[in-house]
Design a protein around this motif. Sequence first.
Motif, PDB file in Angstrom:
ATOM      1  N   ILE A  21      17.071 -33.365  18.315  1.00 18.31           N
ATOM      2  CA  ILE A  21      18.319 -34.144  18.435  1.00 18.31           C
ATOM      3  C   ILE A  21      18.538 -34.530  19.904  1.00 18.31           C
ATOM      4  O   ILE A  21      18.850 -35.681  20.220  1.00 18.31           O
ATOM      5  N   VAL A  22      18.325 -33.560  20.810  1.00 17.42           N
ATOM      6  CA  VAL A  22      18.492 -33.837  22.245  1.00 17.42           C
ATOM      7  C   VAL A  22      17.513 -34.935  22.669  1.00 17.42           C
ATOM      8  O   VAL A  22      17.873 -35.887  23.354  1.00 17.42           O
ATOM      9  N   LYS A  23      16.265 -34.814  22.223  1.00 23.16           N
ATOM     10  CA  LYS A  23      15.231 -35.804  22.590  1.00 23.16           C
ATOM     11  C   LYS A  23      15.655 -37.211  22.142  1.00 23.16           C
ATOM     12  O   LYS A  23      15.562 -38.168  22.909  1.00 23.16           O
ATOM     13  N   LEU A  24      16.130 -37.308  20.890  1.00 23.68           N
ATOM     14  CA  LEU A  24      16.518 -38.624  20.366  1.00 23.68           C
ATOM     15  C   LEU A  24      17.724 -39.187  21.132  1.00 23.68           C
ATOM     16  O   LEU A  24      17.732 -40.365  21.511  1.00 23.68           O
ATOM     17  N   LEU A  25      18.718 -38.335  21.364  1.00 25.01           N
ATOM     18  CA  LEU A  25      19.914 -38.810  22.071  1.00 25.01           C
ATOM     19  C   LEU A  25      19.545 -39.320  23.470  1.00 25.01           C
ATOM     20  O   LEU A  25      20.004 -40.381  23.897  1.00 25.01           O
ATOM     21  N   LEU A  26      18.705 -38.574  24.171  1.00 21.52           N
ATOM     22  CA  LEU A  26      18.289 -39.011  25.514  1.00 21.52           C
ATOM     23  C   LEU A  26      17.576 -40.357  25.434  1.00 21.52           C
ATOM     24  O   LEU A  26      17.832 -41.258  26.236  1.00 21.52           O
ATOM     25  N   SER A  27      16.708 -40.494  24.426  1.00 26.08           N
ATOM     26  CA  SER A  27      15.932 -41.740  24.313  1.00 26.08           C
ATOM     27  C   SER A  27      16.830 -42.934  23.983  1.00 26.08           C
ATOM     28  O   SER A  27      16.466 -44.075  24.221  1.00 26.08           O
ATOM     29  N   LYS A  28      18.011 -42.655  23.421  1.00 21.89           N
ATOM     30  CA  LYS A  28      18.945 -43.743  23.072  1.00 21.89           C
ATOM     31  C   LYS A  28      19.983 -43.967  24.165  1.00 21.89           C
ATOM     32  O   LYS A  28      21.017 -44.611  23.937  1.00 21.89           O
ATOM     33  N   GLY A  29      19.765 -43.379  25.334  1.00 17.89           N
ATOM     34  CA  GLY A  29      20.644 -43.646  26.470  1.00 17.89           C
ATOM     35  C   GLY A  29      21.856 -42.736  26.586  1.00 17.89           C
ATOM     36  O   GLY A  29      22.763 -43.007  27.375  1.00 17.89           O
ATOM     37  N   TYR A  30      21.897 -41.672  25.802  1.00 13.68           N
ATOM     38  CA  TYR A  30      23.030 -40.745  25.895  1.00 13.68           C
ATOM     39  C   TYR A  30      22.878 -39.794  27.077  1.00 13.68           C
ATOM     40  O   TYR A  30      21.753 -39.505  27.523  1.00 13.68           O
ATOM     41  N   ILE A  31      24.027 -39.310  27.547  1.00 18.46           N
ATOM     42  CA  ILE A  31      24.036 -38.183  28.479  1.00 18.46           C
ATOM     43  C   ILE A  31      24.339 -36.957  27.626  1.00 18.46           C
ATOM     44  O   ILE A  31      25.287 -36.974  26.820  1.00 18.46           O
ATOM     45  N   VAL A  32      23.521 -35.940  27.744  1.00 20.34           N
ATOM     46  CA  VAL A  32      23.639 -34.791  26.843  1.00 20.34           C
ATOM     47  C   VAL A  32      24.050 -33.539  27.613  1.00 20.34           C
ATOM     48  O   VAL A  32      23.445 -33.188  28.622  1.00 20.34           O
ATOM     49  N   HIS A  33      25.114 -32.878  27.099  1.00 17.73           N
ATOM     50  CA  HIS A  33      25.467 -31.542  27.571  1.00 17.73           C
ATOM     51  C   HIS A  33      24.879 -30.566  26.547  1.00 17.73           C
ATOM     52  O   HIS A  33      25.367 -30.493  25.416  1.00 17.73           O
ATOM     53  N   GLY A  34      23.842 -29.879  26.910  1.00 15.02           N
ATOM     54  CA  GLY A  34      23.218 -28.946  25.966  1.00 15.02           C
ATOM     55  C   GLY A  34      23.692 -27.527  26.238  1.00 15.02           C
ATOM     56  O   GLY A  34      23.665 -27.087  27.381  1.00 15.02           O
ATOM     57  N   THR A  35      24.154 -26.821  25.178  1.00 16.13           N
ATOM     58  CA  THR A  35      24.504 -25.422  25.413  1.00 16.13           C
ATOM     59  C   THR A  35      23.316 -24.533  25.042  1.00 16.13           C
ATOM     60  O   THR A  35      22.644 -24.762  24.039  1.00 16.13           O
ATOM     61  N   VAL A  36      23.068 -23.557  25.898  1.00 20.74           N
ATOM     62  CA  VAL A  36      22.030 -22.534  25.627  1.00 20.74           C
ATOM     63  C   VAL A  36      22.626 -21.201  26.063  1.00 20.74           C
ATOM     64  O   VAL A  36      23.538 -21.165  26.888  1.00 20.74           O
ATOM     65  N   ARG A  37      22.119 -20.118  25.492  1.00 20.60           N
ATOM     66  CA  ARG A  37      22.706 -18.838  25.901  1.00 20.60           C
ATOM     67  C   ARG A  37      22.226 -18.411  27.286  1.00 20.60           C
ATOM     68  O   ARG A  37      22.929 -17.746  28.009  1.00 20.60           O
ATOM     69  N   ASP A  38      20.983 -18.843  27.620  1.00 21.89           N
ATOM     70  CA  ASP A  38      20.470 -18.472  28.938  1.00 21.89           C
ATOM     71  C   ASP A  38      19.664 -19.638  29.527  1.00 21.89           C
ATOM     72  O   ASP A  38      18.487 -19.814  29.204  1.00 21.89           O
ATOM     73  N   PRO A  39      20.295 -20.433  30.397  1.00 22.35           N
ATOM     74  CA  PRO A  39      19.597 -21.612  30.942  1.00 22.35           C
ATOM     75  C   PRO A  39      18.325 -21.257  31.711  1.00 22.35           C
ATOM     76  O   PRO A  39      17.427 -22.101  31.835  1.00 22.35           O
ATOM     77  N   SER A  40      18.218 -20.036  32.227  1.00 25.89           N
ATOM     78  CA  SER A  40      17.028 -19.696  33.018  1.00 25.89           C
ATOM     79  C   SER A  40      15.879 -19.167  32.134  1.00 25.89           C
ATOM     80  O   SER A  40      14.778 -18.929  32.624  1.00 25.89           O
ATOM     81  N   ASP A  41      16.145 -18.989  30.831  1.00 22.71           N
ATOM     82  CA  ASP A  41      15.098 -18.464  29.943  1.00 22.71           C
ATOM     83  C   ASP A  41      13.992 -19.517  29.744  1.00 22.71           C
ATOM     84  O   ASP A  41      14.283 -20.678  29.444  1.00 22.71           O
ATOM     85  N   GLU A  42      12.747 -19.069  29.890  1.00 22.08           N
ATOM     86  CA  GLU A  42      11.578 -19.949  29.723  1.00 22.08           C
ATOM     87  C   GLU A  42      11.577 -20.679  28.377  1.00 22.08           C
ATOM     88  O   GLU A  42      11.016 -21.765  28.245  1.00 22.08           O
ATOM     89  N   LYS A  43      12.216 -20.074  27.356  1.00 20.36           N
ATOM     90  CA  LYS A  43      12.173 -20.702  26.027  1.00 20.36           C
ATOM     91  C   LYS A  43      12.942 -22.023  25.980  1.00 20.36           C
ATOM     92  O   LYS A  43      12.823 -22.780  25.019  1.00 20.36           O
TER      93      LYS A  43
END
Length: 314
Positions: A21-43
């Motif tokens: 979903i993030v990939k598609l939104l970015l490709s369509k010109g959106y700015i995306v705020h993605g929530t993750v539990r740990d932004p520094s996690d390699e996953k």
Amino acid sequence: MVMEKKRVCVTGAGGFVASWIVKLLLSKGYIVHGTVRDPSDEKNAHLNKLERARGNLKLFKANLLDYDSLLSAMVGCAGVVHVACPVPTTTPANPEVEMLEPAVRGTLNILKACSEAKVKRLVYISSTAAVIFDPKWPEDRAKDETCWSDKEFCRATENWYLLGKTEAESIALEYGKQNGLDVVAINPGTVFGPVMQPILNWSTLLLVNFVKGEYIQIEPVDARDVADAVLLAYEKPEAKGRYICVGHNIMIKDLAEKLKILYPDFSYLENFGEDDHEYWVSSEKLQKELGWTYRPLEETLVDSIESYKEAGLL
Ligand SMILES: NC(=O)c1ccc[n+]([C@@H]2O[C@H](COP(=O)([O-])OP(=O)(O)OC[C@H]3O[C@@H](n4cnc5c(N)ncnc54)[C@H](OP(=O)(O)O)[C@@H]3O)[C@@H](O)[C@H]2O)c1
């Protein structure tokens, strides 16, 4: 921050479905705020490598049970796609706390934060899990959006994931009506497709196990087609209520036959027993109202298996 129409928050951004979903939104010109539990996690590292991610994807540390963290991620967003939810590959020790709480209380937090952040539309990623488990539904009738999984039945059979998705979706749609928040639900079947994230999610594990000889029950849909459905549900003003998002109704023995032609060297179950049946679920509403289309199952299977091989999962 001024609210922008093309600024959208996606919860659980690093997961299998959300990454597409993030990939598609970015490709369509959106700015995306993605929530993750740990932004520094390699996953979550694959997210920053997506095309257009630089400058257009901002990761926020947020937990579904922490209201303020969710609100911070939504500020300035016209839309939210709520994807995050535990989908464990094994039943946790305390499913009511580890699965139901984040699914249900987490969704309530999302809903209230949407109201506070003045979000215009919330697309909630539900599941056919919230549709198909109604033992009273006539066997000869395809399940459509009027069919709801029976919560008492889910609780009695200890189907905590099903219960959580059913409860959360009904709360989300009802909250929308009561509080003037525009809520649209997408109910995907079993999601296959290439993996971007390094963690083996539940539905990917199903297909991996299937080609190793295990039995599964599925209503397949491609993650890339789910992302398309989400975009339609977000962008089309007429989108309303819930939409089943399933590409194919197929018996497991037929799935095995298809895969045997494409990949004869894997080991498949020979006998699927009496449990094997087609799940008659209909995505007609999504196709007719929003113009959703989906790719052939063979394409999904090949792209999935090839990506599993590349990731060393097979
Ligand atoms: N895969 C399917 O076949 C399928 C079918 C129908 C519907 N769905 C729905 O699609 C969504 C994503 O599923 P998926 O297969 O992509 O699963 P996934 O890869 O396991 O992703 C689940 C995501 O939820 C996040 N999450 C879990 N608990 C959280 C919490 N307490 N706070 C914040 N984030 C939390 C995880 O974050 P962390 O990375 O921090 O753990 C992860 O990003 C779910 O809502 C699921 O019900 C999936």
